[in-house]
Scaffold this active site. Structure first.
Site, PDB file in Angstrom:
ATOM      1  N   SER A  30      41.543  72.845  69.839  1.00 22.33           N
ATOM      2  CA  SER A  30      40.786  72.414  68.469  1.00 22.33           C
ATOM      3  C   SER A  30      40.651  73.147  67.348  1.00 22.33           C
ATOM      4  O   SER A  30      39.361  73.396  67.018  1.00 22.33           O
ATOM      5  CB  SER A  30      40.505  71.009  68.750  1.00 22.33           C
ATOM      6  OG  SER A  30      40.608  70.565  69.835  1.00 22.33           O
ATOM      7  N   LYS A  50      44.054  65.383  66.155  1.00 17.65           N
ATOM      8  CA  LYS A  50      42.578  65.781  67.143  1.00 17.65           C
ATOM      9  C   LYS A  50      40.952  65.359  65.715  1.00 17.65           C
ATOM     10  O   LYS A  50      40.473  65.177  66.294  1.00 17.65           O
ATOM     11  CB  LYS A  50      42.526  66.958  67.435  1.00 17.65           C
ATOM     12  CG  LYS A  50      41.841  67.157  68.557  1.00 17.65           C
ATOM     13  CD  LYS A  50      41.257  66.240  69.418  1.00 17.65           C
ATOM     14  CE  LYS A  50      39.443  66.587  70.087  1.00 17.65           C
ATOM     15  NZ  LYS A  50      39.647  68.091  71.034  1.00 17.65           N
ATOM     16  N   LYS A  64      31.542  71.900  65.200  1.00 22.00           N
ATOM     17  CA  LYS A  64      33.129  73.181  64.654  1.00 22.00           C
ATOM     18  C   LYS A  64      34.546  72.014  64.313  1.00 22.00           C
ATOM     19  O   LYS A  64      34.626  72.391  63.577  1.00 22.00           O
ATOM     20  CB  LYS A  64      33.450  73.994  65.367  1.00 22.00           C
ATOM     21  CG  LYS A  64      35.296  74.729  65.309  1.00 22.00           C
ATOM     22  CD  LYS A  64      36.584  73.926  66.129  1.00 22.00           C
ATOM     23  CE  LYS A  64      35.795  73.962  67.825  1.00 22.00           C
ATOM     24  NZ  LYS A  64      37.487  72.976  68.543  1.00 22.00           N
TER      25      LYS A  64
END
Length: 293
Positions: A94, A169, A237
């Site tokens: 990701s 995502k 993140k």
């Protein structure tokens, strides 16, 4: 088929196991030693990503963040130094959508194809082979790789071109974070009001508030089982990618920013390596009351 897998952490190892179970020869590389569970099933360890590329036809990458993907692809002894022509690189990490598009272009100039295919479903989904996989790339490459993706996931969607899988995502992680926060607020409220949070959760599971996060993470909050399926630090993140993207697009994501601050509070109190359901601890700190225990 000869398949490569680079990055054998909490998610990567069970995903790689599914490829072996599907009858494919696996060439494996990771920062530490290749897990014994994979070696016992016939995986061949490789010292570098270049060695994986030299042996495999389709190579999967599952590492934590954008810099690690760039290192695997273009660093010393990286994929770009191997025999890439005619092969496919599939990044299931990701990472940032814009960098993904740039990585794809560089890989394409070397004669290889590129898919970004981030996943959702956590460690349990990886172990069960039920991951949701969001894919960016051209349709022909997607169809070539899809039989392998089907070994690892159930809901597999070609979203669009390179970078669109990563964009999807990021959107997923926004929804997950905000839903964890909503479940946390609800259970903290119920507990401090004197109700049994386990029974409140049970009742809510039969109504319109029901969700996979209420089911799985709500139970984690009540039972205090915060061993990581997906770490807070990784969700931080991902939300950072969302907030950076929002800035670039000149839009506001106010509740995403709030969730990031709650994750920051958890991290400041030593919880960055706990499961992201431990976000509830930030609300418990502010309420001076725990959901359970």
């Amino acid at each position: 088929m000869k398949v490569g897998f680079i990055g054998l952490g909490i998610m990567g190892t069970p995903m790689a196991e599914k490829l072996i179970a599907g009858g494919h020869q696996l060439y494996a590389n990771t920062l530490s030693e290749v897990p014994a569970s994979l070696l016992d099933q016939g995986a061949i360890p490789c010292a570098t990503p270049k060695q994986v590329v030299d042996q495999a036809e389709i190579i999967f990458i599952m590492v934590p963040d954008t810099p690690q993907v760039e290192e695997v692809l273009f660093g010393p002894n990286g994929c770009a130094e191997g025999q890439l022509k005619g092969k496919v690189l599939v990044d299931m990490s990701s990472i940032a959508p814009l960098e993904t598009k740039a990585f794809a272009q560089r890989v394409n100039t070397l004669g290889a194809s590129y898919l970004d295919a981030p996943v959702s479903g956590g460690e349990v989904g990886a172990q069960q082979g039920t991951l949701t996989i969001m894919v960016g790339g051209d349709e022909a490459t997607f169809e070539r790789v899809k039989p392998l993706l089907m070994l690892m996931g159930k809901n597999i969607t070609l979203v669009g071109g390179n970078g669109d899988g990563q964009t999807c995502k990021v959107a997923n992680q926004i929804i997950v974070a905000l839903t964890i926060e909503a479940v946390s607020e609800a259970l903290v409220f119920a507990a401090k009001a004197g109700a049994d949070p386990a029974r409140v959760r049970e009742a809510l599971m039969g109504g319109f508030a029901a969700s996979r996060i209420l089911e799985v993470h709500g139970e984690r909050m009540i039972k205090r089982t915060f061993a990581p399926g997906f770490r807070i630090s990784l969700h931080q993140k991902d939300l950072n990618l969302a907030l950076q993207g929002a800035k670039a697009l000149s839009l506001s994501l106010p509740n995403t920013a709030t969730c990031q601050e709650l994750f920051n509070l958890c991290a400041a109190n030593g919880a960055k390596d706990l499961d992201h359901s431990a976000l509830v601890q930030a609300l418990e700190l502010m309420a001076n009351h725990k959901v359970a225990g």
